[in-house]
Design an enzyme around this catalytic site. Structure first.
Site, PDB file in Angstrom:
ATOM      1  N   SER A 164       0.848  -1.193   0.000  1.00  0.00           N
ATOM      2  CA  SER A 164       0.000   0.000   0.000  1.00  0.00           C
ATOM      3  C   SER A 164       0.881   1.240   0.000  1.00  0.00           C
ATOM      4  O   SER A 164       2.102   1.138   0.042  1.00  0.00           O
ATOM      5  CB  SER A 164      -0.900   0.001   1.239  1.00  0.00           C
ATOM      6  N   LYS A 165       0.241   2.377  -0.047  1.00  0.00           N
ATOM      7  CA  LYS A 165       1.008   3.636  -0.186  1.00  0.00           C
ATOM      8  C   LYS A 165       2.104   3.804   0.869  1.00  0.00           C
ATOM      9  O   LYS A 165       3.152   4.367   0.601  1.00  0.00           O
ATOM     10  CB  LYS A 165       0.151   4.910  -0.154  1.00  0.00           C
ATOM     11  N   ARG A 166       1.833   3.295   2.055  1.00  0.00           N
ATOM     12  CA  ARG A 166       2.857   3.509   3.076  1.00  0.00           C
ATOM     13  C   ARG A 166       4.139   2.719   2.824  1.00  0.00           C
ATOM     14  O   ARG A 166       5.126   2.888   3.510  1.00  0.00           O
ATOM     15  CB  ARG A 166       2.308   3.231   4.474  1.00  0.00           C
ATOM     16  N   GLY A 179       5.655   3.171   0.163  1.00  0.00           N
ATOM     17  CA  GLY A 179       6.356   3.990  -0.823  1.00  0.00           C
ATOM     18  C   GLY A 179       5.639   3.929  -2.159  1.00  0.00           C
ATOM     19  O   GLY A 179       4.420   3.884  -2.202  1.00  0.00           O
TER      20      GLY A 179
END
Length: 479
Positions: free
Chosen positions: A244-246, A248
């Site tokens: 997911s976005k976290r 990167g």
RNA sequence: GGCGGUAUCGUCUAGGGGACUAGGACGGAGCCCUCUCAAGGCUCAAACACGGGUUCGAAUCCCGUUACCGCUACCA
């Protein structure tokens, strides 16, 4: 044997995710390998989350990767009527029934079950309503959803990657297929569309395994032939969690902008959850199609490791000629303000020679751009660390560089063998190792302590510029 | 919680009962090459989740456990 028809069906709620790209890739590879068709369907039934912008991002991502689709894009939202007709057919055939329970009532019952630590499953109370009561409520304009009546038994299928998977139907509740506002729920819309698009192989992420028995029941109730299912493993981040976005960069566009080549991205993605065997890793796109086989599909989730992606990109970079990569590098150089496209075109041969020198020590397009600066800009700045390391004794260095400049200036031709001969002679005359001359000279020419071979640098810079930079360095050191 | 899925070096993977002293690749360490950095070559460290079976023999087959992931909505 009919022609395989596959599809990639993303919902336009963000950018094209690397996981989605990989799903698309495997569908595409299968279609290309076996002479099938690869279709694209945008699942935009969730109006609240779908945006035109992300639909465009999906197209752009797919186009950049070269994952072309064979027929017009299908927008799920445009098929609303068919979805309603199918729901109605199910209702009429008795495979489904109207449910008048409100969302609030359901939420409450769910919470109560939760409190009692019991699994919640819809209790079919509306299925038990007498026909007259149902009629009365409909006539009174009471809102209702349509629920599919899950039959007894077991639902199983032979998954292309997992083998046989089966679910006891008793664990599946009577699920809603049409909302009270008349819009379809995912499982209905997917099945209705896949039937209409005559999809023969449904290849998607394995987060859909639990939806599959529901969809199979829908196919059967609708009297349609079942497709083959293939559930691909997920992609996780370094911490083992779903990417997911976290973690990167997760959008394929992020990698495009980092200077990753589409074929390297594809190659890397293909190796996440698939293996051609024989220790083969670096493949061109045609080779991937050639080697692709559903047998090589893996069941285990893979971790997305960008270090290997970058290595892969370096491999593809070295597979390509400078002329091949020029169209991708030039825009990046222009964007970085190092030169204009016109300037580069005017000295194309020189420019391609420069790229040949830089690409071998680069992993991404951006690496190339970073290294190109001393050759494209008129002025160089001396890297403080390089200066400190290679120009320790400034007067002596100035003297050495002056001598090197003189030796180079005296050369009858600007050719590497002559340069080497002259510079090594100079080193020897001063009792120095070659590197003791080359390194200070490298800083004078590029401002850096890292560059292509010194003679290549001299050639790339040309006689006038090289000599001028040496002069400038001497003045800088003396001043 | 229920249901489903998965399990080989840190990571991507090869492996389909004996060819396993478990192979390759990324990353790491080192050496070689060398004017620097890369590239390239070579070497090293590094794994069959655990426990039971089945079998002459198990990384490979079966069962259980554990861990992780997913689903469990009038989301997709």
């Amino acid at each position: 044997m009919s022609v395989p028809r596959l599809r990639f069906a993303p919902s336009p709620t963000g950018y094209l995710h690397v996981g989605g790209a990989r799903t698309a890739l495997f569908n595409w590879l299968y279609a290309r390998k076996y002479g099938g068709q690869f279709l694209l369907r945008i699942e935009d039934t969730d109006k609240a989350r779908s945006t035109d912008e992300s639909t465009r991002a999906i197209f752009e991502g797919l186009e950049w990767l070269g994952l072309t689709w064979d027929e017009d894009v299908v927008y799920q939202g445009a098929n609303l009527e068919r979805h309603q007709v199918d729901a109605r057919r199910l209702l009429d055939s008795g495979a489904a029934y109207r449910c008048f329970c409100t969302r609030e009532e359901l939420d409450q019952r769910r919470a109560e079950a939760e409190a009692r630590k019991e699994p919640f499953k819809y209790d079919r109370r509306c299925d038990a309503l007498p026909a007259a009561e149902v009629e009365r409520r409909v006539a009174a304009g009471m809102p209702f959803t349509i629920r599919f009546r899950v039959p007894d038994g077991t639902t199983s299928w032979d998954d292309m990657v997992h083998g046989t998977i089966s679910f006891p139907n008793k664990d599946i509740e009577d699920f809603v297929i049409l909302r009270s506002d008349g819009t379809p729920i995912y499982n209905l819309a997917v099945v209705s569309d896949d039937i209409a698009m005559r999809i023969t192989i449904v290849m998607r992420g394995d987060d859909h395994i639990s939806n599959t028995p529901k969809q199979i029941m829908l196919y059967r109730a609708l009297g349609a032939e079942l497709p083959t299912f293939a559930h691909l493993p997920m992609i996780h981040g370094l911490d083992g969690k779903k990417l997911s976005k976290r973690h990167g960069a997760t959008a394929v566009g992020d990698y495009q902008h980092m200077g990753i080549l589409p074929q390297a991205m594809l190659n890397f993605l293909a190796l996440l959850g698939w293996s051609p065997g024989n220790d083969i890793e670096v493949m061109t796109v045609p080779q991937m199609i050639e080697l692709f086989s559903a047998d090589g599909l893996l069941k285990k989730a893979a971790v997305f490791d960008t270090a290997k992606l970058e290595w892969m990109n370096g491999q593809h970079l070295s597979l390509l000629s400078s002329a091949d990569i020029e169209p991708r590098v030039t825009p990046a150089i222009v964007r970085a303000g190092l030169a204009t496209a016109g300037e580069l075109a005017a000295k194309r041969d020189w420019y391609l020679a420069l790229l040949d020198q830089l690409k071998v020590r680069s992993r991404t397009i951006d690496d190339i751009v970073r290294q190109a600066e001393p050759y494209l800009k008129d002025d160089i700045t001396y890297d403080p660390a390089a200066e400190a390391k290679q120009w320790k004794d400034r007067p002596a260095t100035a003297d050495l560089l002056r001598a090197a400049g003189d030796a180079l200036k005296a050369l009858p031709a600007w050719e590497p063998p002559l340069m080497e001969e002259a510079l090594r002679a100079l080193a020897e005359a001063r009792g120095l190792a070659g590197g003791k001359v080359f390194q200070p000279l490298r800083v004078a020419l590029t401002g850096l302590s890292v560059s292509p071979g010194i003679f290549d640098v001299l050639v790339l810079l040309g006689r006038e510029r090289s000599l001028a930079r040496i002069d400038a360095a001497v003045r800088h050191l003396a001043g």
